[in-house]
Design a protein around this motif. Sequence first.
Motif, PDB file in Angstrom:
ATOM      1  N   VAL A 146       0.830  -1.255  -0.024  1.00 18.04           N
ATOM      2  CA  VAL A 146       0.007  -0.038  -0.010  1.00 18.04           C
ATOM      3  C   VAL A 146       0.842   1.280   0.036  1.00 18.04           C
ATOM      4  O   VAL A 146       0.253   2.493  -0.298  1.00 18.04           O
ATOM      5  N   GLY A 147       2.252   1.178   0.269  1.00 20.83           N
ATOM      6  CA  GLY A 147       2.917   2.406   0.236  1.00 20.83           C
ATOM      7  C   GLY A 147       2.648   3.435   0.903  1.00 20.83           C
ATOM      8  O   GLY A 147       2.067   3.358   2.404  1.00 20.83           O
ATOM      9  N   GLY A 148       2.966   4.684   0.711  1.00 17.33           N
ATOM     10  CA  GLY A 148       2.687   5.796   1.522  1.00 17.33           C
ATOM     11  C   GLY A 148       3.085   5.871   2.874  1.00 17.33           C
ATOM     12  O   GLY A 148       4.275   5.381   3.106  1.00 17.33           O
ATOM     13  N   VAL A 149       2.312   6.273   3.635  1.00 17.81           N
ATOM     14  CA  VAL A 149       2.707   6.487   5.239  1.00 17.81           C
ATOM     15  C   VAL A 149       3.037   5.225   5.784  1.00 17.81           C
ATOM     16  O   VAL A 149       3.953   5.247   6.654  1.00 17.81           O
ATOM     17  N   TYR A 150       2.621   4.187   5.388  1.00 16.43           N
ATOM     18  CA  TYR A 150       2.673   2.865   5.776  1.00 16.43           C
ATOM     19  C   TYR A 150       3.950   2.305   5.519  1.00 16.43           C
ATOM     20  O   TYR A 150       4.919   1.867   6.499  1.00 16.43           O
ATOM     21  N   ALA A 151       4.594   2.666   4.111  1.00 15.58           N
ATOM     22  CA  ALA A 151       5.919   2.326   3.874  1.00 15.58           C
ATOM     23  C   ALA A 151       7.138   3.154   4.787  1.00 15.58           C
ATOM     24  O   ALA A 151       8.098   2.821   4.855  1.00 15.58           O
ATOM     25  N   GLU A 152       6.402   4.190   4.921  1.00 15.04           N
ATOM     26  CA  GLU A 152       7.398   5.188   5.821  1.00 15.04           C
ATOM     27  C   GLU A 152       7.675   4.939   7.119  1.00 15.04           C
ATOM     28  O   GLU A 152       8.684   4.992   7.911  1.00 15.04           O
ATOM     29  N   HIS A 153       6.673   4.247   8.001  1.00 14.68           N
ATOM     30  CA  HIS A 153       6.631   4.220   9.407  1.00 14.68           C
ATOM     31  C   HIS A 153       6.579   2.608   9.677  1.00 14.68           C
ATOM     32  O   HIS A 153       6.990   2.390  10.917  1.00 14.68           O
ATOM     33  N   LEU A 154       6.064   1.847   8.950  1.00  8.08           N
ATOM     34  CA  LEU A 154       6.127   0.251   9.403  1.00  8.08           C
ATOM     35  C   LEU A 154       7.599  -0.412   9.139  1.00  8.08           C
ATOM     36  O   LEU A 154       7.979   0.016   8.099  1.00  8.08           O
ATOM     37  N   ARG A 155       7.938  -1.128  10.130  1.00  3.55           N
ATOM     38  CA  ARG A 155       9.231  -1.851   9.995  1.00  3.55           C
ATOM     39  C   ARG A 155       8.940  -3.291  10.193  1.00  3.55           C
ATOM     40  O   ARG A 155       7.987  -3.900  10.661  1.00  3.55           O
ATOM     41  N   VAL A 156       9.717  -4.352   9.576  1.00  4.58           N
ATOM     42  CA  VAL A 156       9.615  -5.700   9.357  1.00  4.58           C
ATOM     43  C   VAL A 156      10.811  -6.070  10.393  1.00  4.58           C
ATOM     44  O   VAL A 156      11.884  -6.168   9.884  1.00  4.58           O
ATOM     45  N   LEU A 157      10.500  -7.188  11.341  1.00  2.00           N
ATOM     46  CA  LEU A 157      11.623  -7.506  12.344  1.00  2.00           C
ATOM     47  C   LEU A 157      11.430  -9.169  12.315  1.00  2.00           C
ATOM     48  O   LEU A 157      10.499  -9.707  12.596  1.00  2.00           O
ATOM     49  N   ARG A 158      12.629  -9.735  12.049  1.00  2.00           N
ATOM     50  CA  ARG A 158      12.788 -11.346  12.275  1.00  2.00           C
ATOM     51  C   ARG A 158      12.861 -11.427  13.771  1.00  2.00           C
ATOM     52  O   ARG A 158      13.716 -11.106  14.465  1.00  2.00           O
ATOM     53  N   GLN A 159      12.005 -12.466  14.166  1.00  2.00           N
ATOM     54  CA  GLN A 159      12.218 -12.791  15.330  1.00  2.00           C
ATOM     55  C   GLN A 159      12.601 -14.333  15.560  1.00  2.00           C
ATOM     56  O   GLN A 159      12.159 -15.072  14.640  1.00  2.00           O
ATOM     57  N   VAL A 160      12.936 -14.958  16.663  1.00  2.00           N
ATOM     58  CA  VAL A 160      13.497 -16.287  17.129  1.00  2.00           C
ATOM     59  C   VAL A 160      12.433 -16.852  18.035  1.00  2.00           C
ATOM     60  O   VAL A 160      12.622 -16.307  19.076  1.00  2.00           O
ATOM     61  N   LEU A 161      12.147 -17.976  17.804  1.00  2.00           N
ATOM     62  CA  LEU A 161      11.395 -18.936  18.853  1.00  2.00           C
ATOM     63  C   LEU A 161      12.169 -19.992  18.988  1.00  2.00           C
ATOM     64  O   LEU A 161      12.625 -20.839  18.078  1.00  2.00           O
ATOM     65  N   LEU A 162      12.489 -20.524  20.225  1.00  2.00           N
ATOM     66  CA  LEU A 162      13.193 -21.608  20.614  1.00  2.00           C
ATOM     67  C   LEU A 162      12.614 -22.469  21.690  1.00  2.00           C
ATOM     68  O   LEU A 162      12.071 -21.975  22.927  1.00  2.00           O
ATOM     69  N   TRP A 163      12.765 -24.034  21.533  1.00  2.00           N
ATOM     70  CA  TRP A 163      12.245 -24.939  22.631  1.00  2.00           C
ATOM     71  C   TRP A 163      13.476 -25.477  22.866  1.00  2.00           C
ATOM     72  O   TRP A 163      14.261 -26.157  22.229  1.00  2.00           O
TER      73      TRP A 163
END
Length: 401
Positions: free
Chosen positions: A228-245
Motif C-alpha cells: 500500500v506504500g505511503g505513510v505505511y511504507a514510511e513508518h512500519l518496519r519488519v523484524l525477524r524474531q526467533v522462537l526456541l524450544w
Amino acid sequence: MHSVSGVSSSAIDASADVIVVGLGAVGSATAYQLACRGAKVIGIDRYAPPHTMGSSHGATRITRLAIGEGTEYVPLVRRSHAIWRELEGECGEPLYRATGGLVFGPARSDALHHGKRDFVRRTIDAALAHGIAHAVLDAAEIGARFPAFVLAGDEIGYWEPEAGAVFPEACVRAQLDGARRRGATLRVDEEVLAIDAAPGGARVRTARATYAAASIVVAAGPWLARLVGGVYAEHLRVLRQVLLWFETSTPSLYAPGSFPVFIRAAADGEEHLYGFPMVDDVHGVKVASEQETTTTDPDAVDRTVSAREAEATYRGNVALRLRGIGPRVVRAATCLYTTSPDSGFVFDRHPEHDAIWIVSACSGHAFKHSAGLGEAIAERVLGRPGFDLSVFASRRFDAAA
C-alpha cells in the motif's frame, strides 16, 4: 508487489462485498466475522494459511486480559476470549487454554517493553481499571509459587488466572473454515500484485485474476507496507524474531498447573524474555526474546535459526532466568513482527481511497486481540456501530513527526 494505484481497466473475474487481502491472524478473523454477518467475502493469501511465512505461527501465543501496552486493548482481548470459546464449540479443537500468567520484572525499570516503560505496573493499573482478577506478588511469593524462575530478589509480579496460551494455527484454521462454511471464497497460494481504486469500490489484481468489491481490507502483515506504500511504507518496519524450544531435565517444573505463561520485563540493558508451560506437544520449553533493531525483507528473510543464535539466547538469558533447562534445542522457528513507531496497532482508511481499509496489528502483541479486532473491523467496514478503533488511526504518526 506494487502500491495502490489508480483505476484499472482489467476485466473482473469475480466480485464481492468485501475482499480481505491476507488471511493470517487478523485477516482470517475479519473474513470470518464478515461472513457471519452475511457479507459476500473473497479472501486472498499468497500462501496457504495457516502457514509459517508470516506472523501467525509457532504453536502458541500468550494471551492476557490486563494489557500494559494500553487499556484500549482490554475490550478487544476480552472479546477474543469469548470468540475462541464459541469457535471451539464449532470446530471441536482447543484454541485457548487458561494456564495463568505472570508478568514480572524489577520493581523499578525504565526499560521499554512494546513501547511502554514500567510495564509491570502499567499491567497492574490496567487490571485495576478494568476489574480483572489478579494478584500482585513480591519476589518471595513468585519464587514460592514458581520455583523454575531464578530471581534477583527485587522483582514485582502481576499474576492473572485467566491468562494463558492460544494456539495460532488452530485459531486461523478455525476462522477460515468457519468463513468457508458461511459462503466465503478463499483464494490461497495467490499473490496480490496490485490494489486499484475503481468507481464504487476497488479492485485487487493477483497473478491469476482480478476481483472487485465495494470495500477491501488489507491485512497483509509484513507485506502490507510494500503493497500500500505511503505513510505505511514510511513508518512500519519488519523484524525477524526467533522462537526456541529448549530441552528440560525437570519437565515437572514446566507442566501446566505448575508453570504459567510469563513475560519477564527486563531491566535497562537486559533482554526481555517470555515463555510457556509445556502445552504444545513439543518435548521442550518454548521461550523467546524480542529484537527491535534489525529490519528484514519478508521475501528474503533467513528462516533458519543458527546454533550461534540459540547459544546466545541460552547463555545470555535463559540459563540466567530459568532452572532445569539445558542448551539443547529441540525445535526452532522464526516469525516476523511488523512494528509501528509507538508499538500500537494501525486501522484506518487508505488516505487516498475510502474503499480501502488498512490494518496492521503491530509489534508483537497482536494475536491475543485478533479475534475481537476482526469482529470490530467487520462491523466498521459494514458501517455498523461497534468498538471505537479511532485510537489506531495512522494520523498519529504525522502528529508525532
